[in-house]
Design an enzyme around this catalytic site. Structure first.
Site, PDB file in Angstrom:
ATOM      1  CE1 TYR A  53      14.573 -31.563  -1.045  1.00 39.75           C
ATOM      2  CE2 TYR A  53      14.294 -30.180  -2.944  1.00 39.75           C
ATOM      3  CZ  TYR A  53      15.114 -30.692  -2.152  1.00 39.75           C
ATOM      4  OH  TYR A  53      16.466 -30.856  -2.331  1.00 39.75           O
ATOM      5  N   PRO A 212      25.036 -22.849  -2.226  1.00 40.58           N
ATOM      6  CG  PRO A 212      23.908 -21.422  -3.750  1.00 40.58           C
ATOM      7  CD  PRO A 212      23.530 -22.710  -2.857  1.00 40.58           C
ATOM      8  N   GLY A 216      23.485 -19.336   3.851  1.00 43.88           N
ATOM      9  CA  GLY A 216      23.260 -17.869   3.950  1.00 43.88           C
ATOM     10  C   GLY A 216      24.427 -17.344   4.815  1.00 43.88           C
ATOM     11  CG  LEU A 218      29.772 -18.102   2.262  1.00 44.58           C
ATOM     12  CD1 LEU A 218      29.928 -19.001   1.085  1.00 44.58           C
ATOM     13  CD2 LEU A 218      30.963 -17.391   2.281  1.00 44.58           C
ATOM     14  N   GLY A 220      26.462 -12.224   3.395  1.00 46.13           N
ATOM     15  CA  GLY A 220      26.485 -10.737   3.954  1.00 46.13           C
ATOM     16  C   GLY A 220      25.921 -10.910   5.480  1.00 46.13           C
TER      17      GLY A 220
END
Length: 330
Positions: A53, A212, A216, A218, A220
């Site tokens: 990372y 999860p 992004g 999910l 909004g």
């Protein structure tokens, strides 16, 4: 903060996992330190990172940022359940990747130096290595555990079959084996329900969902577009996902509005309600995003809402009537 055991282990971890992939890439070092301090203030004790990372890749930039944060003292290391990973290339030479005993030894020691610690709580395989035998992997891992340098081992991006292979190989050595599986899992990507979740439950692995909110989407994204705000879900590869599933996402955001909740928090709450899920990885780029994520812990989705979410985002069971793997039989 809510806590649970990591799989069948006795290790207590927070039900939200702090993901650090943005540290050193989209989030500055100072802001990264602030986010980690705030995570501790909220009781989040489970931090996830990897040796690849950060930018430039291969230099362990994110691990270095975390290590410098640990070095500031204040009990930061002792309060943190630290998880990192190996597998992906950290250089151009052939043994600077994958799961050979040589790379395990070199990659692990390099992570220790960057993280400024003398042990790792959870050491994870970032991907299955189809060429290195399990006997070699578990022997190398057992040395690290005997030396007190690693307490637990986990997998990431494994199939159910890979989990079974790894656990049976560990059992033959009278070794604890894997205690967790980190996998992509969200309302839009539910394929792990076919084999990975059943395997994890059978062998006592805690499941740690990454992405999860499906990058992004999910979170909004449609509402944010209407409000003129920037959204991670409206750029990059998420654009094609948004184009294909706009109608479903519109219905999802209306459902969340009816609940009076932010779509991002509903998406996290749905994962927290799934059997076998330890906690989703949240990857905040700002303190405000971190603070907002905690709302998910307070949301209880009733049976009616869960059924509506299943209608919008159907589970992948082949016959629909039963959960896999039983769904494959009549």
């Amino acid at each position: 903060m809510e806590y649970t055991h990591l799989g069948r282990s006795g290790l207590s971890v927070s039900r939200l996992v702090l993901g650090t992939m943005n540290f050193g890439q989209d989030t500055s070092e100072d802001d990264s330190h602030t986010i980690m301090d705030r995570a501790h203030e909220h009781g989040i004790n489970f931090f996830d990172t990897a040796n690849v990372y950060g930018v430039p890749q291969g230099e362990g930039v994110t691990e270095q940022i975390i290590g410098r944060w640990f070095a500031t003292g204040g009990g930061r290391r002792d309060k943190t359940v630290l998880a990192t990973k190996l597998y992906l290339p950290t250089g151009t030479w052939p043994n600077e990747r994958f799961m050979s005993a040589l790379n395990i030894r070199r990659a692990f020691e390099a992570s220790l130096r960057r993280l400024r610690t003398d042990y790792i709580d959870l050491y994870q395989m970032h991907h299955i290595d189809r060429q290195t035998p399990w006997e070699e992997i578990w022997e190398a891992f057992s040395v690290l555990r005997e030396q007190g340098k690693v307490l637990y081992f986990g997998s990431s991006n494994f199939a159910g079959w890979h989990i079974a292979q790894g656990q049976e190989a560990a059992r033959s050595r009278h070794f604890l084996g894997l205690v967790s599986e980190q996998s992509i899992y969200n309302l839009m990507t539910r394929w792990i329900e076919l084999e990975v979740l059943p395997a994890a439950r059978h062998y006592g692995l805690g499941v740690i969902p990454w992405s999860p909110l499906h990058g992004g989407v999910l979170g909004g994204v449609l509402r944010k577009q209407k409000e003129g705000g920037a959204s991670r879900g409206s750029s990059g590869r998420s654009v094609s996902t948004l184009a294909r599933h706009r109608d479903t996402l519109e219905r999802y955001e209306r459902l969340c509005a009816d609940l009076g909740e932010d779509p991002a928090h509903v998406g996290l709450a749905w994962l927290l309600a799934q059997e076998g899920v330890t906690g989703p990885i949240i990857g905040p780029r700002t303190v405000e995003q971190l603070d907002g994520s905690l709302r998910a812990l307070s949301i209880t989705l009733d049976d009616s809402t869960l059924a509506k979410l299943d209608e919008l985002f159907p589970p992948p069971a082949p016959n629909g009537a039963k959960p896999a793997p039983e769904a494959y039989a009549w």
